[in-house]
Design a protein around this motif. Structure first.
Motif, PDB file in Angstrom:
ATOM      1  N   ALA A   1       0.828  -1.200   0.000  1.00  0.00           N
ATOM      2  CA  ALA A   1       0.000   0.000   0.000  1.00  0.00           C
ATOM      3  C   ALA A   1       0.870   1.260   0.000  1.00  0.00           C
ATOM      4  N   ASP A   2       2.118   1.106   0.416  1.00  0.00           N
ATOM      5  CA  ASP A   2       3.082   2.207   0.399  1.00  0.00           C
ATOM      6  C   ASP A   2       3.762   2.234  -0.969  1.00  0.00           C
ATOM      7  N   GLU A   3       3.599   3.343  -1.666  1.00  0.00           N
ATOM      8  CA  GLU A   3       4.142   3.447  -3.018  1.00  0.00           C
ATOM      9  C   GLU A   3       5.653   3.275  -3.047  1.00  0.00           C
ATOM     10  N   ARG A   4       6.332   3.658  -1.962  1.00  0.00           N
ATOM     11  CA  ARG A   4       7.785   3.512  -1.923  1.00  0.00           C
ATOM     12  C   ARG A   4       8.191   2.037  -1.966  1.00  0.00           C
ATOM     13  N   VAL A   5       7.414   1.203  -1.321  1.00  0.00           N
ATOM     14  CA  VAL A   5       7.719  -0.233  -1.345  1.00  0.00           C
ATOM     15  C   VAL A   5       7.455  -0.797  -2.738  1.00  0.00           C
ATOM     16  N   ARG A   6       6.349  -0.379  -3.357  1.00  0.00           N
ATOM     17  CA  ARG A   6       6.069  -0.845  -4.722  1.00  0.00           C
ATOM     18  C   ARG A   6       7.180  -0.418  -5.673  1.00  0.00           C
ATOM     19  N   ARG A   7       7.613   0.819  -5.523  1.00  0.00           N
ATOM     20  CA  ARG A   7       8.677   1.306  -6.406  1.00  0.00           C
ATOM     21  C   ARG A   7       9.985   0.560  -6.151  1.00  0.00           C
ATOM     22  N   ALA A   8      10.224   0.197  -4.913  1.00  0.00           N
ATOM     23  CA  ALA A   8      11.433  -0.578  -4.603  1.00  0.00           C
ATOM     24  C   ALA A   8      11.375  -1.937  -5.284  1.00  0.00           C
ATOM     25  N   VAL A   9      10.220  -2.573  -5.238  1.00  0.00           N
ATOM     26  CA  VAL A   9      10.056  -3.853  -5.921  1.00  0.00           C
ATOM     27  C   VAL A   9      10.334  -3.686  -7.407  1.00  0.00           C
ATOM     28  N   ALA A  10       9.748  -2.644  -7.986  1.00  0.00           N
ATOM     29  CA  ALA A  10       9.918  -2.416  -9.422  1.00  0.00           C
ATOM     30  C   ALA A  10      11.373  -2.121  -9.779  1.00  0.00           C
ATOM     31  N   ARG A  11      12.065  -1.337  -8.958  1.00  0.00           N
ATOM     32  CA  ARG A  11      13.452  -0.968  -9.270  1.00  0.00           C
ATOM     33  C   ARG A  11      14.408  -2.149  -9.092  1.00  0.00           C
ATOM     34  N   ALA A  12      13.962  -3.182  -8.385  1.00  0.00           N
ATOM     35  CA  ALA A  12      14.806  -4.366  -8.199  1.00  0.00           C
ATOM     36  C   ALA A  12      14.778  -5.305  -9.394  1.00  0.00           C
ATOM     37  N   LEU A  13      13.802  -5.125 -10.285  1.00  0.00           N
ATOM     38  CA  LEU A  13      13.594  -6.077 -11.369  1.00  0.00           C
ATOM     39  C   LEU A  13      14.497  -5.801 -12.566  1.00  0.00           C
ATOM     40  N   ASP A  14      15.120  -6.840 -13.057  1.00  0.00           N
ATOM     41  CA  ASP A  14      15.841  -6.786 -14.325  1.00  0.00           C
ATOM     42  C   ASP A  14      14.889  -7.322 -15.384  1.00  0.00           C
ATOM     43  N   ARG A  15      14.113  -6.422 -15.967  1.00  0.00           N
ATOM     44  CA  ARG A  15      13.067  -6.845 -16.899  1.00  0.00           C
ATOM     45  C   ARG A  15      13.660  -7.437 -18.173  1.00  0.00           C
ATOM     46  N   ALA A  16      14.811  -6.953 -18.581  1.00  0.00           N
ATOM     47  CA  ALA A  16      15.464  -7.512 -19.776  1.00  0.00           C
ATOM     48  C   ALA A  16      15.853  -8.962 -19.531  1.00  0.00           C
ATOM     49  N   ASP A  17      16.357  -9.254 -18.349  1.00  0.00           N
ATOM     50  CA  ASP A  17      16.737 -10.620 -18.010  1.00  0.00           C
ATOM     51  C   ASP A  17      15.526 -11.537 -18.036  1.00  0.00           C
ATOM     52  N   ILE A  18      14.399 -11.063 -17.515  1.00  0.00           N
ATOM     53  CA  ILE A  18      13.175 -11.873 -17.492  1.00  0.00           C
ATOM     54  C   ILE A  18      12.689 -12.136 -18.917  1.00  0.00           C
ATOM     55  N   ALA A  19      12.685 -11.102 -19.748  1.00  0.00           N
ATOM     56  CA  ALA A  19      12.244 -11.283 -21.133  1.00  0.00           C
ATOM     57  C   ALA A  19      13.145 -12.263 -21.874  1.00  0.00           C
ATOM     58  N   GLU A  20      14.444 -12.165 -21.653  1.00  0.00           N
ATOM     59  CA  GLU A  20      15.378 -13.085 -22.313  1.00  0.00           C
ATOM     60  C   GLU A  20      15.149 -14.522 -21.862  1.00  0.00           C
ATOM     61  N   ALA A  21      14.884 -14.718 -20.587  1.00  0.00           N
ATOM     62  CA  ALA A  21      14.677 -16.072 -20.063  1.00  0.00           C
ATOM     63  C   ALA A  21      13.479 -16.740 -20.710  1.00  0.00           C
ATOM     64  N   VAL A  22      12.451 -15.962 -21.028  1.00  0.00           N
ATOM     65  CA  VAL A  22      11.224 -16.528 -21.603  1.00  0.00           C
ATOM     66  C   VAL A  22      11.306 -16.641 -23.114  1.00  0.00           C
ATOM     67  N   LEU A  23      11.819 -15.615 -23.787  1.00  0.00           N
ATOM     68  CA  LEU A  23      11.685 -15.515 -25.241  1.00  0.00           C
ATOM     69  C   LEU A  23      12.897 -15.992 -26.031  1.00  0.00           C
ATOM     70  N   GLU A  24      14.098 -15.803 -25.500  1.00  0.00           N
ATOM     71  CA  GLU A  24      15.286 -16.197 -26.269  1.00  0.00           C
ATOM     72  C   GLU A  24      15.322 -17.686 -26.591  1.00  0.00           C
ATOM     73  N   PRO A  25      14.982 -18.590 -25.650  1.00  0.00           N
ATOM     74  CA  PRO A  25      15.001 -20.011 -25.995  1.00  0.00           C
ATOM     75  C   PRO A  25      14.028 -20.376 -27.108  1.00  0.00           C
ATOM     76  N   LEU A  26      13.040 -19.526 -27.351  1.00  0.00           N
ATOM     77  CA  LEU A  26      12.048 -19.779 -28.396  1.00  0.00           C
ATOM     78  C   LEU A  26      12.426 -19.116 -29.715  1.00  0.00           C
ATOM     79  N   GLY A  27      13.558 -18.418 -29.735  1.00  0.00           N
ATOM     80  CA  GLY A  27      13.976 -17.734 -30.953  1.00  0.00           C
ATOM     81  C   GLY A  27      13.142 -16.514 -31.266  1.00  0.00           C
TER      82      GLY A  27
END
Length: 761
Positions: free
Chosen positions: A380-406
């Motif tokens: 409920a605290d926006e600072r905590v939500r933003r901390a969660v978001a800033r911790a994410l390596d979204r490029a790494d997640i996308a690569e893990a899902v999509l790169e093996p599929l070409g």
């Protein structure tokens, strides 16, 4: 579906100031000369072929998720199969092109344009001269007017699920002739192209009874290349047949059978020849790809399937037991070997049958997001939500899902559009890039600090060890990373040991651990004597020793309670990708001191009992792209408001995070007829959605489709609306080397022979 909120969202003045500061620059991000929309990351993969090369006739058996409960797309229980049927049998005035943009459908419309804006917005539709319903009646103003009245929201006897846009219409009337329809709006409506698609006949929309019940199981009057022949709930299929009154390019197929097949049964159905086209998961795609590989040499170990994991030693041991002197053991081994051989033979037969298919792949017009429930609890605290978001390596997640599929592995940069669509622009700058240090600072500002519950040994031996280290004259408050520790002591236990190893694997450079024994602190370079390699887990490091690499990742806590978030996932077939993504996210959050409690729930209850009801902290689910984000995305991101009964009306905003400013931007965009100005408003709204950190777009969903090799103009459509009249099986003269096996014929053509096999799995 109604959604009750779990509680009011916390609103802190410091959070609001933080949001405003972060938005100052990104609001101008889309103002450059270059078009930020870019191009689609992947195009359609449908084995496109000229109609002249497609045979006349045949039946396409298409796997779908359900036999729909209704054929009326405007009812609450309509689903994706309902929409698929409507695309084939009803008028669509506009459809999506390869860039996810709405384009006029010339089979129904000669033109459609805004002809007046003052004092009212007026749209004039000019219909095609040959456009008729299947009963021979011309499509006209009476059909438009009936649909407007049914969906306007003024008559509550109509059980409608949505009325967006129709509630802004003031009147619908005939133009200068029967081919013209004049629609006058009471309020400006930018997304007018979203209306009357699909268009139902007045026989369906004319009365509440016909709307509510008449189109649930049948559509007697249609106007597309196909008509609905029957809906068979017992056989779990819907049969569409060629429309004899269709005025456009004649449908190549005689029939399309939409057959309900569970995702985990589709590879079996494909191998048995009972379906020709099906969306599949990565595991099934791998099997079909493997089926195209040269067969293994006789007597060699199979590359996949039963027995693939048996080594030569295993095989030799099995042979020895089967031929040994222990008769009981030999009998058991012989029986096991027979069962394994039968399974391997069955697998080989199915693989042979799968050789007639290929995998067509693109990216779905939909994206997967991480949802953060902001109704109550830490998020409920926006600072905590933003901390969660800033911790994410979204490029790494996308690569893990999509790169093996070409497939292109790019993180999605917008909540409201996808790359290639007119409204797309990367608004993630409003939140900021991945930065663990900034994430930890946000947590600290919210009161979540390191030094959470950590089990500490307090036996006499350890106290003595602590006293001995004090004698050395070293200061317990110094740490090698330059930051003050809570008490100068770091405990390296068994659980942290495992985390050290996983971090080293993630980083790839060994920086996550100490090298050698993970239980020994790294050398600080100060010359201080290190613990022996054999020191017991839980021992105190000498004062002045550098902090272990993971000390900064210790759990954060507030008021003696560690920050642990409930991460809810579906558990049914096809959920493997969600589990992989959740695992990576959990590791990323662990690095800033946030722990996750992953809970897998039944697919059927996932949305109803957890997402819609707010029983989660973190969750993964997807939203489809739309050519009309001002209309379609508003209920997803609008600010929840209290309902009359005291509950929270969240519409489709299951994160319960919204702002008045986002609502205002949507309202402005909906009423703005200038395309450029509307796109600017949509992009500004997206920047503010990013800053609120209620949901974090991760990646565009992969679209994997198994299709018979000789099936043309069907497969992974990407953004494109399917053109049903062009689908069909290639003529034999048009098939190349990769076509169906010699002598098998077209699986969907009259002369096809379908492989049969026992139904046991």
């Amino acid at each position: 579906m109604s959604h009750d909120g779990a509680g009011p969202r916390a609103a802190l003045r410091s959070v609001a100031l933080l949001t405003a500061g972060m938005l100052a620059v990104p609001a101008l991000a889309g103002c450059g000369s270059d078009d930020p929309a870019g191009k689609p990351l992947a195009g359609a993969d449908i084995a496109e072929a000229d109609r002249a090369k497609v045979a006349d006739g045949g039946t396409l058996r298409w796997a779908v998720d359900t036999v729909p409960d209704t054929l009326n797309t405007f009812q609450a229980d309509a689903d994706t199969t309902t929409s698929r049927i409507a695309q084939a049998v009803l008028p669509s005035l506009y459809r999506m092109d390869g860039q996810g943009r709405a384009v006029r459908n010339p089979d129904y419309l000669e033109s459609a344009e805004v002809v007046d804006t003052e004092p009212k917005q007026v749209v004039l539709y000019k219909l095609g001269q040959q456009a008729v319903w299947s009963d021979g009646r011309e499509i006209g103003a009476a059909d438009f007017a009936a649909q407007w009245r049914a969906l306007s929201g003024k008559d509550t006897a109509y059980w409608t699920a949505r009325n967006a846009g129709y509630d802004r219409i003031g009147k619908v009337e005939r133009g200068r002739n029967d081919l013209e329809v004049k629609v006058t709006f009471s309020r400006p409506y930018a997304d007018w192209k979203s209306l009357f698609t699909p268009l139902y006949p007045k026989e369906v929309m004319g009365t509440p009874d016909s709307f509510n019940d008449g189109a649930r199981e049948k559509l007697n009057v249609t106007a597309g290349p196909f008509t609905v022949e029957k809906v068979d709930t017992d056989e779990k299929e819907v049969t569409l047949t060629r429309n004899a009154r269709w005025w456009g390019d004649p449908a190549r197929l005689s029939k399309i059978v939409l057959r309900s097949v569970a995702h985990d049964k589709r590879i079996s159905a494909l191998s048995k020849g009972t379906i020709d086209l099906a969306e599949i998961d990565p595991g099934a795609a791998g099997r079909i790809t493997a089926a195209a590989l040269p067969p293994a040499k006789s007597g060699s170990t199979p590359l996949a399937g039963p027995g693939a994991d048996r080594s030569a030693a295993d095989a030799l041991r099995s042979w020895a037991v089967a031929n040994g002197s222990d008769e009981e053991a030999a009998d058991e081994e012989i029986t096991a070997r027979k069962k394994l051989r039968k399974k391997a033979e069955k697998y080989a037969r199915r693989q042979k049958a799968l050789g007639g298919f290929e995998v067509r792949k693109s990216l779905e017009p939909a994206y997967t997001q991480l949802a953060l429930n902001g109704a109550e609890g830490p998020l409920a605290d926006e600072r905590v939500r933003r901390a969660v978001a800033r911790a994410l390596d979204r490029a790494d997640i996308a690569e893990a899902v999509l790169e093996p599929l070409g497939l292109p592995a790019e993180p999605v940069g917008s909540h409201l559009a996808l790359a290639g669509q007119a409204a797309y622009a990367d608004g993630s700058g409003a939140l900021g890039e991945q930065d663990a240090k900034e994430a930890r600072a946000l947590l600290a500002d919210a009161g979540w600090v390191r030094g959470g519950p950590v089990e500490k040994k307090k036996d006499d031996e350890e106290e003595a060890a602590g006293a001995e280290s004090e004698k050395d004259g070293t200061s317990g408050s110094e740490s090698g990373d330059g930051e003050d520790a809570d008490d100068g002591t770091y405990i390296v236990g068994e659980d942290n040991d495992k985390e050290d190893k996983s971090d080293k694997e993630d980083s790839g450079d060994g920086s996550g651990g100490s090298g050698g024994d993970d239980k020994a602190p790294r050398d600080s370079g100060t010359g201080t004597k290190q613990l022996n390699q054999g020191s017991a887990p839980g021992a105190y490091a000498p004062k002045g020793t550098a902090a272990p690499a993971r000390a900064e990742n210790a759990p954060v806590a507030k008021d003696g309670k560690a920050l642990t978030l409930r991460f809810v996932l579906p558990s049914g077939p096809g959920s493997e990708t969600s589990a992989t993504v959740a695992g990576r996210i959990s590791k990323m959050l662990e690095k800033i001191g946030i722990r996750t409690d992953i809970s897998k729930v039944d697919n059927d209850s996932y949305f109803k009992d957890h997402i819609a009801s707010g029983e989660y902290d973190l969750a993964l689910y997807s939203w489809p792209a739309t050519a009309f984000p001002a209309t379609d995305a508003r209920p997803v991101y609008s600010k929840p408001v209290p309902a009359a009964d005291g509950s929270l009306n969240v519409e489709q905003n299951w994160t319960r995070v919204g702002t008045d400013q986002v609502d205002q931007l949507f309202d402005q965009a909906i009423g703005t007829l200038d395309d450029k100005e509307r796109r600017s408003l949509i992009r500004k709204a997206d920047s503010r959605i990013w800053a609120a950190a209620g949901s974090i777009p991760l990646f565009q969903r992969p679209q994997l489709v198994a299709a018979r090799k000789n099936l043309a103009n069907a497969g992974a459509f990407g953004f494109r609306t399917p053109v049903f009249e062009d689908m069909g099986f290639l003529k034999k003269s048009a098939q190349g080397p990769s076509g169906s096996p010699a002598g098998s014929g077209s699986a969907g053509s009259p002369e096809a022979k379908r492989p049969e096999e026992s139904s046991g799995d």
